[in-house]
Write an enzyme that holds these catalytic residues in place. Structure first.
Site, PDB file in Angstrom:
ATOM      1  CG  ASN A 205      -0.385   0.695   2.416  1.00 51.26           C
ATOM      2  OD1 ASN A 205      -0.417   1.920   2.540  1.00 51.26           O
ATOM      3  ND2 ASN A 205       0.212  -0.096   3.310  1.00 51.26           N
TER       4      ASN A 205
ATOM      5  CG  PHE B 163      -0.137   9.573   6.608  1.00 47.75           C
ATOM      6  CD1 PHE B 163      -0.203   8.277   7.084  1.00 47.75           C
ATOM      7  CD2 PHE B 163       0.986  10.338   6.931  1.00 47.75           C
ATOM      8  CE1 PHE B 163       0.824   7.734   7.852  1.00 47.75           C
ATOM      9  CE2 PHE B 163       2.016   9.808   7.710  1.00 47.75           C
ATOM     10  CZ  PHE B 163       1.926   8.503   8.163  1.00 47.75           C
TER      11      PHE B 163
ATOM     12  CG  ASN C 158       3.200   4.581   1.529  1.00 47.97           C
ATOM     13  OD1 ASN C 158       3.942   4.168   0.641  1.00 47.97           O
ATOM     14  ND2 ASN C 158       2.507   3.781   2.323  1.00 47.97           N
ATOM     15  CB  THR C 159       4.540  10.810   4.289  1.00 47.69           C
ATOM     16  OG1 THR C 159       3.144  10.487   4.325  1.00 47.69           O
ATOM     17  CG2 THR C 159       4.701  12.305   4.468  1.00 47.69           C
TER      18      THR C 159
ATOM     19  CE  LYS D  79       3.147   0.743  12.709  1.00 48.45           C
ATOM     20  NZ  LYS D  79       1.731   0.609  12.309  1.00 48.45           N
TER      21      LYS D  79
ATOM     22  CB  SER E  75       4.096   5.951   6.796  1.00 49.14           C
ATOM     23  OG  SER E  75       3.651   5.874   5.453  1.00 49.14           O
TER      24      SER E  75
ATOM     25  CG  ASN F  39       4.675   1.581   9.364  1.00 49.26           C
ATOM     26  OD1 ASN F  39       3.907   1.082   8.534  1.00 49.26           O
ATOM     27  ND2 ASN F  39       4.473   2.777   9.885  1.00 49.26           N
TER      28      ASN F  39
END
Ligand SMILES: Cc1cc2nc3c(=O)[nH]c(=O)nc-3n(C[C@H](O)[C@H](O)[C@H](O)COP(=O)(O)O)c2cc1C
Length: 336
Positions: free
Chosen positions: A117, A121, A184-185, A217, A182, A245
């Site tokens: 994925n 966010f 993805n940022t 995390k 994450s 994560n």
């Protein structure tokens, strides 16, 4: 049975995010009806009564929780405990609302029981989530709130933004998680370096008059020395760890996934995430929430034996269905 024979084949024909939205939509429609949680509880089987445990000052009815990302905006806190969860973690929640990355951004890798994925966010934003939580009955199990960062936030402002997000939500959660892991940022994971981390955790603790437990995390892709340095910061400024994560590695999935950007979760993450829990346990006494590739009671038991105090899952639910948590609890009980 019902899930694997009927619901799963139908859901798996849909795009992964659409399937998630259908399930979430149905659950949130059911949630307000009196008796809906009890009916779902009965449908998903009996859960043994586990011995409650006290971790970072919070009493957990059992050690199996929902990982962040499934209920990003806190729409399902009234109904998800019916699946047997001992705690829920909602979020990541960002300060301001934002749409996340363009779709498609969530993919199944069924032959590896994995997901990739790059949601980025998608969040209703802290104020809307706080309002939603305030308007609902208190969650039946401990509620964690995972804090993310808006994509357009200047990294120098990250500590202030995390602390503002925390302040808005502080009254609604039993524990909080700082998510700087994450993939993805853009730039987010750089905040796992000592300086960024100290500033973020310090600013949140300054706003933490109620002394809520703050967890950190971590990503599974940190270099050993960065992982160790992050633990040292956490020992000073946090009350626990969430390990881990999703990974940017593509080990354990077909080579074609190398070109699909995003974080990999599920079965291929299990060995790495377990090893990291063991490593963290060797270095710190902080409570650890173990997450990554947990699908069965054996997986949960192994993670607890590696040093986790609690475990969580997300991808295992997609492949195992709504009875997964109760199967895990029953298996843990049998071995006890
Ligand atoms: C679709 C999806 C969205 C996620 N979103 C978040 C998130 O917003 N914040 C976060 O901290 N972790 C997020 N995660 C990571 C999970 O919380 C968890 O750490 C990871 O998926 C490993 O656990 P699993 O193998 O049981 O899925 C997400 C995972 C998935 C699959």
């Amino acid at each position: 049975m019902l899930y694997s024979e009927y619901a799963k084949p139908w859901l798996f024909r849909l795009d992964a995010e659409r399937a998630h939205d259908e399930v979430s939509g149905l659950l949130s429609l059911l949630a307000p009806f009196p008796g809906a949680a009890a009916a779902l509880d009965a449908l998903t089987g009996a859960a043994p009564t586990a011995a409650p445990r006290d971790i970072f000052g919070v009493r957990f009815p059992n050690p199996v929780g929902l990982a962040a990302g499934f209920d990003k905006d806190g729409r399902l806190v009234g109904i998800l405990p019916a699946l047997g969860f001992g705690f829920l973690e909602i979020g990541s929640v960002t300060l301001e609302p934002q749409p996340g990355n363009p779709k498609p951004r969530m993919f199944r890798v069924p032959e590896s029981r994995a997901l990739v994925n790059r949601m980025g966010f998608n969040s209703d934003g802290a104020r809307a989530v706080a309002r939603r939580l305030a308007s609902q009955e208190k969650c039946a199990v401990p509620l964690g709130i995972n804090l993310g960062l808006n994509k357009d936030t200047d990294p120098a402002r990250a500590p202030v933004d995390y602390a503002r997000t925390f302040r808005i939500l502080a009254g609604h959660g039993d524990y909080f998680v700082v998510n700087v892991s994450s993939p993805n940022t853009p730039g987010l994971r750089d905040l796992q370096k000592v300086e960024g981390l100290s500033a973020i955790l310090g600013e949140i603790q300054d706003a933490n008059a109620a002394k809520k437990p703050i967890l950190l995390k971590l990503a599974p892709d940190l270099a050993d020395e960065d992982f160790e340095a992050a633990l040292r910061v956490a020992e000073k400024l946090a009350q626990g760890l969430v390990v881990s994560n999703t990974t940017i590695s593509r080990d354990g999935v077909d080579a074609k996934w190398a070109t699909e950007s995003g974080g990999l979760s599920g079965a291929p993450l299990k060995v790495r995430a377990t090893a990291l829990v063991r490593k963290a346990r060797g270095l710190t006494k902080l409570p650890i929430v173990g997450v990554g590739g947990i699908e069965t009671a054996d997986d949960a038991r192994e993670r607890l034996a590696a040093g986790a105090d609690l475990v969580q899952l997300y991808t295992g639910l997609v492949y195992g269905g709504p009875s997964t948590v109760k199967r895990i609890l029953a298996g843990l009980e049998t071995a006890a």
